[in-house]
Design a protein around this motif. Structure first.
Motif, PDB file in Angstrom:
ATOM      1  N   ASP A 109       0.836  -1.206   0.000  1.00 30.13           N
ATOM      2  CA  ASP A 109       0.000   0.000   0.000  1.00 30.13           C
ATOM      3  C   ASP A 109       0.873   1.258   0.000  1.00 30.13           C
ATOM      4  O   ASP A 109       0.539   2.263  -0.632  1.00 30.13           O
ATOM      5  CB  ASP A 109      -0.926   0.029   1.223  1.00 30.13           C
ATOM      6  N   GLN A 110       1.988   1.202   0.708  1.00 31.03           N
ATOM      7  CA  GLN A 110       2.889   2.368   0.742  1.00 31.03           C
ATOM      8  C   GLN A 110       3.546   2.560  -0.630  1.00 31.03           C
ATOM      9  O   GLN A 110       3.762   3.695  -1.069  1.00 31.03           O
ATOM     10  CB  GLN A 110       3.960   2.215   1.829  1.00 31.03           C
ATOM     11  N   ILE A 111       3.856   1.440  -1.309  1.00 29.50           N
ATOM     12  CA  ILE A 111       4.436   1.539  -2.661  1.00 29.50           C
ATOM     13  C   ILE A 111       3.423   2.182  -3.610  1.00 29.50           C
ATOM     14  O   ILE A 111       3.772   3.043  -4.426  1.00 29.50           O
ATOM     15  CB  ILE A 111       4.881   0.150  -3.180  1.00 29.50           C
ATOM     16  N   MET A 112       2.151   1.804  -3.477  1.00 28.30           N
ATOM     17  CA  MET A 112       1.124   2.392  -4.343  1.00 28.30           C
ATOM     18  C   MET A 112       0.955   3.887  -4.051  1.00 28.30           C
ATOM     19  O   MET A 112       0.694   4.680  -4.937  1.00 28.30           O
ATOM     20  CB  MET A 112      -0.217   1.664  -4.166  1.00 28.30           C
ATOM     21  N   ARG A 113       1.142   4.282  -2.780  1.00 30.46           N
ATOM     22  CA  ARG A 113       1.054   5.709  -2.459  1.00 30.46           C
ATOM     23  C   ARG A 113       2.239   6.467  -3.037  1.00 30.46           C
ATOM     24  O   ARG A 113       2.099   7.604  -3.486  1.00 30.46           O
ATOM     25  CB  ARG A 113       0.985   5.901  -0.938  1.00 30.46           C
ATOM     26  N   LEU A 114       3.409   5.807  -3.055  1.00 31.30           N
ATOM     27  CA  LEU A 114       4.571   6.431  -3.704  1.00 31.30           C
ATOM     28  C   LEU A 114       4.292   6.630  -5.196  1.00 31.30           C
ATOM     29  O   LEU A 114       4.604   7.667  -5.774  1.00 31.30           O
ATOM     30  CB  LEU A 114       5.828   5.578  -3.510  1.00 31.30           C
ATOM     31  N   ARG A 115       3.677   5.610  -5.836  1.00 34.62           N
ATOM     32  CA  ARG A 115       3.337   5.744  -7.255  1.00 34.62           C
ATOM     33  C   ARG A 115       2.358   6.896  -7.465  1.00 34.62           C
ATOM     34  O   ARG A 115       2.475   7.663  -8.406  1.00 34.62           O
ATOM     35  CB  ARG A 115       2.704   4.446  -7.771  1.00 34.62           C
ATOM     36  N   ARG A 116       1.371   6.978  -6.560  1.00 36.81           N
ATOM     37  CA  ARG A 116       0.370   8.046  -6.676  1.00 36.81           C
ATOM     38  C   ARG A 116       1.046   9.412  -6.605  1.00 36.81           C
ATOM     39  O   ARG A 116       0.773  10.301  -7.385  1.00 36.81           O
ATOM     40  CB  ARG A 116      -0.656   7.895  -5.542  1.00 36.81           C
ATOM     41  N   LYS A 117       1.965   9.556  -5.646  1.00 31.23           N
ATOM     42  CA  LYS A 117       2.644  10.851  -5.487  1.00 31.23           C
ATOM     43  C   LYS A 117       3.548  11.131  -6.686  1.00 31.23           C
ATOM     44  O   LYS A 117       3.624  12.264  -7.162  1.00 31.23           O
ATOM     45  CB  LYS A 117       3.460  10.853  -4.196  1.00 31.23           C
ATOM     46  N   ALA A 118       4.258  10.087  -7.168  1.00 27.79           N
ATOM     47  CA  ALA A 118       5.125  10.280  -8.330  1.00 27.79           C
ATOM     48  C   ALA A 118       4.284  10.689  -9.534  1.00 27.79           C
ATOM     49  O   ALA A 118       4.682  11.550 -10.328  1.00 27.79           O
ATOM     50  CB  ALA A 118       5.911   9.002  -8.629  1.00 27.79           C
ATOM     51  N   GLY A 119       3.094  10.100  -9.651  1.00 27.82           N
ATOM     52  CA  GLY A 119       2.184  10.437 -10.745  1.00 27.82           C
ATOM     53  C   GLY A 119       1.715  11.876 -10.653  1.00 27.82           C
ATOM     54  O   GLY A 119       1.645  12.590 -11.653  1.00 27.82           O
ATOM     55  N   GLU A 120       1.419  12.318  -9.434  1.00 25.79           N
ATOM     56  CA  GLU A 120       0.964  13.703  -9.244  1.00 25.79           C
ATOM     57  C   GLU A 120       2.028  14.697  -9.683  1.00 25.79           C
ATOM     58  O   GLU A 120       1.724  15.792 -10.126  1.00 25.79           O
ATOM     59  CB  GLU A 120       0.600  13.936  -7.767  1.00 25.79           C
ATOM     60  N   HIS A 121       3.302  14.294  -9.551  1.00 29.47           N
ATOM     61  CA  HIS A 121       4.395  15.171  -9.992  1.00 29.47           C
ATOM     62  C   HIS A 121       4.770  14.923 -11.446  1.00 29.47           C
ATOM     63  O   HIS A 121       5.735  15.510 -11.937  1.00 29.47           O
ATOM     64  CB  HIS A 121       5.632  14.988  -9.094  1.00 29.47           C
TER      65      HIS A 121
END
Lengths: 379, 299
Positions: free
Chosen positions: A238-250
Motif C-alpha cells: 500500500d505504501q508503494i502504491m502511495r509512492l506511485r500516486r505521489k510520483a504520478g501527481e508530480h
C-alpha cells in the motif's frame, strides 16, 4: 499440552555439507509459539539448532522465518495454528498419507542463509534500506527548538513508522524472487515514511529517485505477499502504491513506463468504461500517438517485444479479429452509462480523497439510519 | 440460481473464450446470469493507485447496479475480485465515507448500501464451492476428468490479503481449486507456484521480471507432471498462456503446457467439447488435454 513435529531446514556451514531437513518432536501448549517449540527442541535435543530471537513479543523483529511457506515471526505464530495450516495444506494436495503432517520451518527467503534459521540481513535487507536514504532531509536551517507540525500531518505516516525491520516482507516478496535488484517492500515502505513526512524537504527528489530506478516503485508486481507477511500491519505494498500516486501527481517519467501505463489505463476507462487492451499497449508505450508520435524511453523496444505475441494471438483467433487490434475500435458503455463514468471522473479527480482503514479503523456497529441523518443536519 | 454477472474487461477482450465457456458452463449448471452491461472496469488496482476515491466510486457504481437487480453478484476474474473487494472494504468500513461516495452516485439514481439483501460479490470459484456446493457439482459431472493431472493457479488477488478477502469466514478459499479438481475427477498436481504471482501486473513495466515469473511457474508445473494448469483469473491466463512462448525464452527452456480457464475445466467435466469452450483460441496447445480425456478410462 500437545505433541508437534517441527521439520526444520538446517544448514551448518562448518560441516561443508549443503542444507538438509531434520525433524524435532516437541511437546507444548497449542497457544505457545513456533519459536517456543524451536527453543524447546534446542534445549532438549540439539544445542546447535540456531535461531535469532530476543523479545518473544513481536517487538524486536529478530525471529523472522518461514512457517509452512508463510513468512512471519516465529514468536507471533501459535504452534497450534501452524499445525492446523500444515494439516489443511496436506489434505488439499492429497499428500496426507495417514501420518500427522509436520510444521515446516525454513529460514527467510530472498536472503543468504548464515546458519540454520539465521539469515544475512545485511546483504539484502539493510543494504536496500540504506538505498532509500532513511533519514530526514529538512530544508533550510534547523529551527532553534523542535520542529512544529500539525499532528494530523504526521498521522499519515504512522503506518510505515510501525515497521520493526524484521524482514518478513522481504522474505515473502515475489518480485524480488524474480528480480533480486528490486528495492523491495521494506525499503520502499521506509521511503514513504520520509516522502510523507511534512518536515522533509527532498520529497520530489526522493520520488524521482524511486521512480527512475528501473528496480524501484514500478517493479512491484502487486502480489500482496508483503501485506500478509508483515506482523505489524505496515502493508508495504500500500505504501508503494502511495509512492506511485505521489510520483504520478508530480508527472515523473520513468524508464519502466509505469507512469504512462497508469495514465493510459485511467484515461481509457474514462473514455470507454471498460479496458481496450490494444489501446492500452499503444498508449503505454507511445502516448498521444494519434496526434503526434512521442515514443517514450524503451517504447520502440516494448512495442516490438509485443508483436510476436500479437501475431500468435491473431493466428489462433484469441484476438478476435484485426479490427480488435486497432486501438480505438473498442465500444463505449451503452445508453448514457459512459457519461455517468465521466461524471464520476470529473468529481473524483477534483476531490482525490484517501481513506486509510489502518488509521481510521472500521466501524464496529452500524449506526442507525436516523443517527446518520442527525449528524448530517447538525454538521 | 440467478446472479448479477460482471464478466470483466479481459473476458470481453483478449480471452473471449472465458466469457463463452462461462455462458456454456452456467447453463449446464442451471445458473442464470444477468449481465451487468452498464457496469465499468474494476480498475485492476491501477485506478486505485492513481486516485483511490475514483476507484472506490467506480466500483460502488458497479455494486449499486448489481443491487438494483436484487441479486448476488458474480465475477469471473481474480483481479476484479481483489480490486472490487479492496474498494468494498473501504466503503463498508465507514458510513460517512460511504455517504460521501453515494452523494456522487445519487445524481445517477444509484446508491451502494452495505449488506443490502445480504449483498455479496463472489468470483465463480468461491460461488461454486460456497453457494452452489461441491455435492451438487459432483452430480452434474458426466465425464470425470480421470487421469488428468491438473495444477491449480489461483491469482494473487483471491488469496491475499487474507484479512480483506473473507478468510475469517471462509478459511479454505485458498484450497478451493484443489477441491474442485478432485470433484471433477481430476488429479491435483502440487508444485511451487500455485499461489504465487503470474507477473502480469508488470508485463509492460518490467518484461523480464514478469516473464521469469510466469515461465518459472509453468516450468515447475511441467516438472511436477502436470497435463495442464487451471486458473480463475484471465490476467494470469494472459501471462501463463498468451505469453508462454516469450516466457520460455526468458527462462531458457521448452514449455508447452495448456492453461485452462476454470469454467473450461468445469465445462469439460460437464460434457462440453473442447471446441465449444473455445480451447482452440489458446496459444499453448490444449491437444494433450483432449487426448487424455479421449483415452478410454482404465480405472
Amino acid at each position: 499440552m500437545a505433541e508437534y513435529t517441527l521439520k526444520v531446514r538446517r544448514y551448518q556451514p562448518e560441516s561443508g555439507e549443503g542444507p538438509y531437513w531434520e525433524q524435532f518432536q516437541v511437546d507444548l501448549d497449542p497457544t505457545l509459539s513456533v519459536l517456543d517449540g524451536l527453543l524447546q527442541a534446542r534445549d532438549r535435543e540439539d544445542g546447535s539448532l540456531s535461531v535469532r530471537c530476543s523479545c518473544k513479543a513481536a517487538i524486536c523483529g529478530s525471529c523472522g522465518m518461514k512457517i509452512n511457506g508463510q513468512s512471519g515471526l516465529g514468536c507471533k505464530t501459535q504452534i497450534g495454528e501452524a499445525q492446523e495450516l500444515a494439516e489443511k495444506k496436506a489434505s488439499a494436495s492429497g499428500t496426507g498419507n495417514g501420518e500427522k503432517p509436520t510444521i515446516v520451518v525454513e529460514p527467510m527467503g530472498n536472503m543468504p542463509v548464515i546458519k540454520d534459521l539465521i539469515t544475512d540481513m545485511e546483504s539484502t535487507h539493510w543494504t536496500k534500506i540504506r538505498r532509500v536514504t532513511p533519514w530526514l532531509l529538512p530544508h533550510g536551517e534547523a529551527p532553534e527548538r523542535e520542529y512544529v507540525v500539525e499532528p494530523e500531518s504526521m498521522i499519515d505516516i504512522t503506518q510505515s513508522m510501525a515497521c520493526i525491520q524484521c524482514g518478513a516482507c522481504v522474505s515473502s516478496c515475489l518480485s524480488m524472487e524474480a528480480d533480486p535488484d528490486f528495492i523491495g517492500p521494506a525499503a520502499l515502505a521506509k521511503a514513504y515514511r520520509f516522502v510523507g513526512d511534512p518536515r522533509d524537504g527532498e520529497t520530489v527528489e526522493r520520488l524521482h529517485d524511486l521512480a527512475e530506478d528501473p528496480h524501484g516503485i514500478y517493479d512491484c508486481t502487486h502480489c500482496f505477499s508483503c501485506i500478509d507477511a508483515c506482523p505489524k500491519g505496515v502493508a508495504p505494498m500500500d505504501q508503494i502504491m502511495r509512492l506511485r500516486r505521489k510520483a504520478g501527481e508530480h508527472g515523473i517519467e520513468d524508464p519502466n513506463n509505469g507512469h504512462n501505463h497508469e495514465a493510459a489505463f485511467v484515461k481509457i476507462i474514462e473514455k470507454k468504461g471498460t479496458l481496450d487492451e490494444s489501446l492500452l499497449l499503444q498508449e503505454s508505450f507511445a502516448p498521444g500517438v494519434k496526434g503526434k508520435l512521442k515514443p517514450t524511453k524503451g517504447a520502440i523496444k516494448g512495442l516490438l517485444g509485443s508483436i510476436p505475441t500479437a501475431i500468435r494471438g491473431l493466428k489462433t483467433g484469441k484476438m478476435r479479429s484485426l479490427p480488435k487490434l486497432i486501438p480505438g475500435v473498442h465500444p463505449k458503455l451503452p445508453d448514457g452509462a459512459q457519461d455517468e463514468v465521466k461524471a464520476i471522473y470529473a468529481h473524483a479527480e477534483e476531490h482525490r480523497e484517501e481513506f486509510n482503514i489502518y488509521i481510521k479503523g472500521e466501524e464496529d456497529v452500524e449506526p442507525e439510519p436516523d443517527e446518520i441523518e442527525t449528524e448530517e443536519t447538525t454538521a | 440460481m440467478k446472479l448479477a454477472y460482471w464478466p470483466g474487461c479481459v473476458s470481453r477482450g483478449f480471452t473471449t473464450e472465458l466469457h463463452g465457456s462461462m455462458a456454456f458452463t452456467a447453463e449446464k449448471l442451471g445458473i442464470e446470469l444477468v449481465e451487468l452491461d452498464r457496469a465499468n472496469c474494476c480498475g485492476a488496482g491501477v485506478i486505485a493507485e492513481h486516485n483511490q476515491e475514483l476507484a472506490d466510486t467506480l466500483n460502488a457504481r458497479t455494486f449499486a447496479l448489481a443491487q438494483q437487480t436484487g441479486l448476488a453478484m458474480m465475477n469471473i476474474c481474480s483481479t476484479c475480485q481483489g480490486a472490487q473487494s479492496e474498494c468494498q472494504q473501504r466503503l463498508d468500513a465507514d458510513s460517512a465515507y460511504r455517504a460521501h461516495i453515494n452523494e456522487m452516485l445519487s445524481g445517477q439514481g444509484l446508491s451502494y448500501e452495505k449488506g443490502k439483501d445480504g449483498f455479496t460479490n463472489k468470483n465463480f470459484l468461491w460461488l461454486l464451492v460456497e453457494d452452489y456446493g461441491l455435492d451438487k457439482l459432483a452430480e452434474k459431472v458426466v465425464r470425470p476428468l480421470s487421469g488428468l493431472r491438473v495444477g491449480p493457479f489461483y491469482g494473487c488477488y483471491v488469496v491475499r490479503p487474507k484479512e480483506r478477502l473473507g478468510y475469517d469466514e471462509f478459511p479454505d478459499r485458498d484450497v478451493y481449486l484443489e477441491q474442485v479438481i478432485e470433484v471433477l475427477g481430476g488429479e491435483v498436481v502440487e508444485y511451487d507456484g500455485a499461489r504465487k504471482c503470474c507477473g502480469f501486473p508488470v508485463i509492460t513495466m518490467n518484461r523480464e521480471t514478469s516473464l521469469r515469473q510466469s515461465g518459472t511457474h509453468v516450468g515447475d508445473a511441467i516438472d511436477a507432471g502436470a497435463d495442464c494448469l487451471v486458473t480463475p483469473c484471465p490476467l494470469c491466463h494472459l501471462n501463463l498462456d498468451m505469453q508462454q512462448p516469450e516466457a520460455a525464452k526468458v527462462v531458457n527452456r521448452d514449455l508447452g503446457l495448456a492453461v485452462l480457464h476454470l469454467p473450461q475445466l468445469v465445462g469439460l467435466a460437464l460434457g462440453a467439447e473442447p471446441k465449444q469452450l473455445g480451447m482452440s483460441r489458446h496459444i499453448a496447445s490444449t491437444g494433450w488435454v483432449e487426448e487424455r480425456l479421449a483415452a478410454p478410462v482404465t480405472a
